[in-house]
Design an enzyme around this catalytic site. Structure first.
Site, mmCIF file in Angstrom:
data_model
loop_
_atom_site.group_PDB
_atom_site.id
_atom_site.type_symbol
_atom_site.label_atom_id
_atom_site.label_comp_id
_atom_site.label_asym_id
_atom_site.label_seq_id
_atom_site.Cartn_x
_atom_site.Cartn_y
_atom_site.Cartn_z
ATOM 1 N N ASP A 106 -33.201 4.344 -2.551
ATOM 2 C CA ASP A 106 -33.356 3.287 -1.557
ATOM 3 C C ASP A 106 -34.740 3.272 -0.934
ATOM 4 O OD1 ASP A 106 -31.692 1.176 -0.834
ATOM 5 O OD2 ASP A 106 -31.332 1.995 1.161
ATOM 6 N N ASP A 133 -18.432 5.605 6.413
ATOM 7 C CA ASP A 133 -17.354 6.259 5.677
ATOM 8 C C ASP A 133 -16.021 6.136 6.421
ATOM 9 O OD1 ASP A 133 -18.296 7.778 7.744
ATOM 10 O OD2 ASP A 133 -18.635 9.596 6.581
ATOM 11 N N CYS A 141 14.897 -9.535 -14.954
ATOM 12 C CA CYS A 141 14.252 -8.418 -14.257
ATOM 13 C C CYS A 141 15.267 -7.635 -13.426
ATOM 14 C CB CYS A 141 13.127 -8.925 -13.364
ATOM 15 S SG CYS A 141 11.744 -9.633 -14.280
ATOM 16 N N CYS A 188 16.497 -3.176 -3.402
ATOM 17 C CA CYS A 188 15.510 -4.252 -3.418
ATOM 18 C C CYS A 188 14.096 -3.672 -3.446
ATOM 19 C CB CYS A 188 15.699 -5.143 -2.195
ATOM 20 S SG CYS A 188 14.474 -6.460 -2.058
ATOM 21 N N CYS A 200 16.331 -9.871 2.410
ATOM 22 C CA CYS A 200 14.978 -10.433 2.509
ATOM 23 C C CYS A 200 14.754 -11.580 1.537
ATOM 24 C CB CYS A 200 13.932 -9.346 2.251
ATOM 25 S SG CYS A 200 13.968 -8.679 0.576
ATOM 26 N N ASP A 217 -23.626 12.781 -2.002
ATOM 27 C CA ASP A 217 -24.953 12.820 -1.413
ATOM 28 C C ASP A 217 -25.881 13.559 -2.366
ATOM 29 O OD1 ASP A 217 -24.074 11.457 0.791
ATOM 30 O OD2 ASP A 217 -23.790 13.251 2.028
#
Length: 980
Positions: A293, A678, A39, A51, A31, A459
């Site tokens: 609210d 949700d 590293c 990889c 790839c 809630d």
């Protein structure tokens, strides 16, 4: 870097360098993932030889060269190299710094400047701290080092997966496959053996059965990999709460949402808040935000009383370790409260605390009684000023900090968690998006004031039942191996106040104990709206840290791959352009401007360009304080922040126009577009590559209340089903959304498809429940005369259904009664709430017509579970009542017809009556709830049902099944021949 065109390491941000041939260094030729030599050697040193992106093994020649190089290097040289590069090449260390800011006198917002210097200073601090740490370790004697080492448990995993034993899972999977084969043979028989005398009925039944089989596949196969999990709280404490040191546990912001205090009693909300404040968790790590609210003064005043009572309640809970820590439910439990309590003063203090709580309830109830009638001039506060929220649709934003500031301590002088009241601004002409909009406002407020890395939303009627619930979640979220890719930890919902028989399946045990366990073995459970601990970074739209990213393009990069490594000699080109398109689509799923894990891949100049105020404002809005908080991956408020300025900024981020032209509700935060926000929010996170965790502690983490009477339960199911239909008709439909990213697993996608198409099962279900009555009224049947093969297929199908259920009960622990209640309410909800949701959803999404089904309550006389027997008028009651009456009429008509036709008609009758009794048996809880304990039913329900049933009866009379056509002709001819 942009001019050189050299690839940049995606781990440390440095150039990858050159190999012995003078070409760009490439570790993986599959790839071409950019990684530098340093590293690469670090990965080998840690034992990772594959990889990071594609998982392919590294080149063997490179491995041999690295081993030779490591053998030639001296010990001193390695030590110096590691100490110098620790700030750049150390893995799993976030190098995202807070942006240095200066405060202006005009608006109090930080000015975005000196970014380059802040990056350099952070690197220098890292190098100095690492060097100092090495020197200290060298000076400490070995004996002292041994004493300072943490306990053995601290290095062990904080959780483990407990797979279902093969002795239970293997037979379960075998039966599923067998049932799939039997279904194929069954449908082959049904299609190849039509009933020509009742072809429309036969065709309808086959279509319904095919849909039921499809629904079963969607529901069954996501349960292919069920798992259990076990957490180790003691190991969490050993790792992050060492004796004599400050706690290193992560901070958590709690969100509690409420709208109307007259429908959501303030006493219940107060109990939820008190249970949060009394958690078994460091007080400086807990902040509770209550979203009002409805801008109700009643909610505000009740929180004032709650904050005052918390000064007594919190120390009492922690002193005696009581459970649960919601006073209403603690004092009402019918158990021996002296069990496991050894302190002599406990009984005396408990009595005093119960007396204080009764007085607290009286004060709250007095506030509720006062709020029943609103004054004509509106509410006024204690200082005489008008309440800003008198107009609930047109009021400014309000924030009040009750606890958590200097001087706010309990009666023993200890610090209390923060308690903040929030009511976002509302103005006419703005779309506020209900609960999802309120939750997004809380995200911004909490980010400005406390900015905890994790968020737990509840809630208002769900209290904390297990004081160690947050620690249970931290066993996953703070585990370096598990928590990196976890977007949220979902707890099951448990309920109080439900009758023992659970007539309407309010506990949802099959869903929470079967389906969610199955999803936990794939990519994680769905988000169910409450009792969920979120990773704040996941809510900001970022992808998981371990997800491989695309190489950054440069001026001389290839148009196919984005970097020149694939075009260099000796490098492999991409196998297929479609892979590049797929990767590009994956990047589109990341809503944020950049991913936090990639910020080290740029030099200082590019970082300052990347972290630009303009680019962030397009995503997060016009608040530099909030934008600065999004860069703090580990949470916390900037040291330069001024508390008075933060309150002003918090008011700014909850203004009604703040989200305009931003990504709020589209890609970040709670997602808009459905009443079941949700499901949609969790789905977007899973599409980005995150996974979720299902946590089921032995003591339920949270408990709530559920509507237990028939009408309220049906309306709750209607809202859920309507949300699913809305998602189905939106761009986020799991049938087509997120395929480009390739991050959503196929079984997980099946589960999400099931969550949005299940309401459509109501159409074939209503037809199938009507077929028995039609068959009994017309004298026809949907199945031809059974042969031996057909009998075996039918018997095998019924046996496979029974065995699947039994084996599912065996590994899940669900009782057979709970399974049967779930099956019954699947039919009840399907022919009522789900049916209305489908029509209402299409009317709303296609024609813009929003239909509401109102509920009018009647009083109940019963004391125990009185609400269970309340009969409320609602349109949802009509379809199932009609089906019951029609099937009962059909049974009577069938027996009458058999009596007239004689002995040969009784055989076919039993099949039809069995089919009809199957419908009546599934609707029996509905019939019982409809009649109530007093056997009373709303008159309008009876009238509508009798009217619809009469239509079917008239059709039956028109068909006239009692008189044979040939016999009637003979009788007529004989009558003509008679000479009267």
């Amino acid at each position: 870097m942009m001019e050189s065109g050299a690839p940049v390491c995606h781990t440390c941000g440095e150039h990858v360098g050159l190999n012995a041939n003078g070409e760009a260094f490439v570790a993986c030729h599959e790839c071409n993932f950019p990684i530098c030599k340093t590293c690469f050697e670090y990965e080998l040193k840690e034992g990772r030889k594959v990889c990071l992106r594609c998982g392919a093994p590294f080149d063997e020649n490179l491995l041999d060269d690295a081993e030779k190089a490591s053998g030639d290097r001296s010990t001193m040289a390695k030590h110096l190299n590691n100490s110098q590069d620790v700030g750049i090449h150390a893995r799993h260390i976030s190098s995202v710094s807070t942006v240095d800011s200066e405060m202006t006198e005009d608006n109090g917002n930080p000015i975005w400047k000196n970014r380059v210097e802040s990056w350099k200073e952070k690197k220098n601090k890292k190098k100095k701290s690492s060097t100092t740490k090495v020197e200290k370790e060298a000076q400490v004697p070995p004996e002292q080092q041994m004493e300072d080492k943490p306990a053995a448990d601290a290095s062990q995993p904080l959780s483990t997966i407990i797979p279902i034993p093969k002795s239970r899972l293997s037979p379960y999977r075998t039966v599923i496959v067998m049932r799939l084969v039997i279904l194929g043979l069954f449908f082959h028989y049904r299609v190849t053996n039509p009933v020509h005398s009742a072809f429309p009925l036969w065709l309808t039944s086959v279509i319904c059965e095919i849909w039921f089989a499809f629904s079963w596949v969607l529901d069954q196969f996501p349960k292919w990999y069920p798992i259990n999990r076990e957490t180790y709280i003691d190991r969490l404490s050993a790792r992050y709460e060492r004796e004599g040191e400050p706690s290193e546990l992560a901070a958590v912001d709690f969100f509690v949402s409420t709208v109307d205090p007259l429908k959501e009693p303030p006493l219940i909300t107060a109990n939820t808040v008190l249970s949060i404040l009394a958690l078994d968790y460091p007080v400086d790590k807990v902040s509770c935000y209550v979203s009002d609210d409805g801008a109700a003064m009643l909610t505000f005043e009740s929180l004032v009383e709650t904050a005052d009572f918390a000064r007594k309640w919190v120390p009492f809970c922690k002193k005696f370790s009581i459970e649960p820590r919601a006073p209403e439910f603690y004092f009402s439990q019918k158990i021996d409260y002296l069990k496991d309590k050894v302190q002599p003063s406990f009984v005396k203090e408990r009595r005093a605390m119960k007396r204080d709580y009764e007085e607290f309830k009286i004060r709250i109830n007095a506030l509720v009684a006062k709020a029943q009638k609103t004054p004509e001039e509106g509410w006024t506060m204690q200082d005489g000023t008008p309440w800003p929220g008198n107009n609930t649709r047109d009021h400014p934003g309000m924030i009040q900090v009750f606890l958590g500031y200097s001087g706010a301590r309990d009666i023993e002088g200890n610090e209390l968690p923060r308690l903040v009241y929030v009511s976002r601004e509302k103005r006419p002409g703005y779309q506020h998006h209900k609960k999802a909009g309120a939750e997004n406002a809380l995200i911004r407020v909490s980010a400005v004031l406390t900015n905890a890395p994790f968020i737990l939303n509840l809630d208002c009627d769900h209290y904390v039942n297990n004081s160690k619930a947050v620690r249970e979640a931290m066993c996953f979220l703070m585990d370096p191996q598990v928590g990196r890719d976890v977007c949220y930890v979902q707890f099951p919902q448990r309920f109080d106040g439900i009758d023992r028989s659970d007539r309407y399946a309010n506990r949802n045990t099959v869903f929470f104990d079967v389906n969610m366990k199955g999803l936990d073995g794939i990519q994680g459970p769905v988000y169910v709206g409450t009792g969920c601990v979120f990773n704040r970074q996941a809510l900001y739209g970022y992808g998981p840290p371990s997800m491989p990213s695309l190489p950054k393009s440069s001026s001389s990069s290839c148009s196919w791959c984005g970097c020149c490594s694939c075009c260099c000699p000796g490098k492999k080109a991409p196998k297929d352009p479609s892979e590049l398109y797929r990767d590009a689509k994956r990047e589109e799923l990341d809503a944020a401007i950049f991913n936090l894990r990639e910020i080290d891949n740029y030099d200082e100049y590019e970082r300052s360009m990347l972290i630009s105020q303009m680019s962030f404002e397009k995503t997060f809005g016009l608040s530099t304080v909030f934008i600065e908080s999004t860069l703090m991956e580990n949470g916390g408020v900037a040291e330069s922040a001024n508390p008075s300025t933060l309150i002003k900024e918090a008011i700014h981020v909850i203004s009604c126009g703040y989200e305009e032209k931003t990504e709020w509700g589209k890609e970040i935060g709670w997602i808009y577009g459905s009443v079941t926000e949700d499901i949609l929010t969790g789905f977007k996170m899973h599409c980005r590559g995150w996974r979720s965790i299902y946590c089921m502690p032995l003591r339920p983490a949270f408990k709530g209340s559920a509507p237990i009477n028939l009408s309220d339960r049906l309306h709750q199911v209607l809202r859920w089903a309507l949300g699913s239909v809305e998602i189905f008709l939106s761009r986020h439909c799991p049938l087509w959304y997120g395929f480009g990213g390739g991050r959503l697993k196929w079984l997980q996608r099946l589960a999400y498809v099931n969550t949005i198409v299940y309401p459509f099962t109501s159409l074939p279900l209503v037809a199938y429940c009507s077929l028995p009555a039609i068959c009994l009224l017309t004298g026809k049947f949907i199945i031809p005369t059974l042969s031996n093969l057909a009998s075996v297929l039918f018997l095998g199908l019924f046996l496979s259904i029974i065995v699947t259920a039994v084996l599912e009960l065996r590994w899940s622990g669900v009782s057979i009664e709970e399974l049967w209640r779930n099956e019954q309410f699947w039919v009840i909800g399907g022919v009522s709430a789900h049916l209305f949701a489908v029509f209402q959803g299409f009317l709303k999404m296609l024609a813009g017509i929003d239909t509401n089904f109102t509920v009018t309550a009647k009083a109940a006389d019963d004391a125990d579970f009185g609400e269970l027997y309340i009969v409320k008028w609602t349109t949802l009651l009509i379809p199932p009542t009609t089906l019951l009456i029609v099937n009962m009429v059909g049974v009577v008509a069938g027996f009458s017809d058999a009596l007239n036709k004689g002995y040969e008609a009784w055989g076919p009758l039993f099949g039809k009556v069995f089919f009809s009794f199957w419908v009546i048996l599934h609707l029996y809880p509905f019939l019982k709830g409809l009649m109530g304990r007093q056997n009373r039913t709303p008159t309008i329900v009876v009238l509508w049902s009798v009217l619809l049933a009469s239509v079917f009866s008239l059709v039956w009379v028109r068909i006239n099944p009692f008189v044979n056509t040939a016999n009637s002709t003979t009788v007529a001819q004989s009558c003509i021949s008679i000479d009267c």
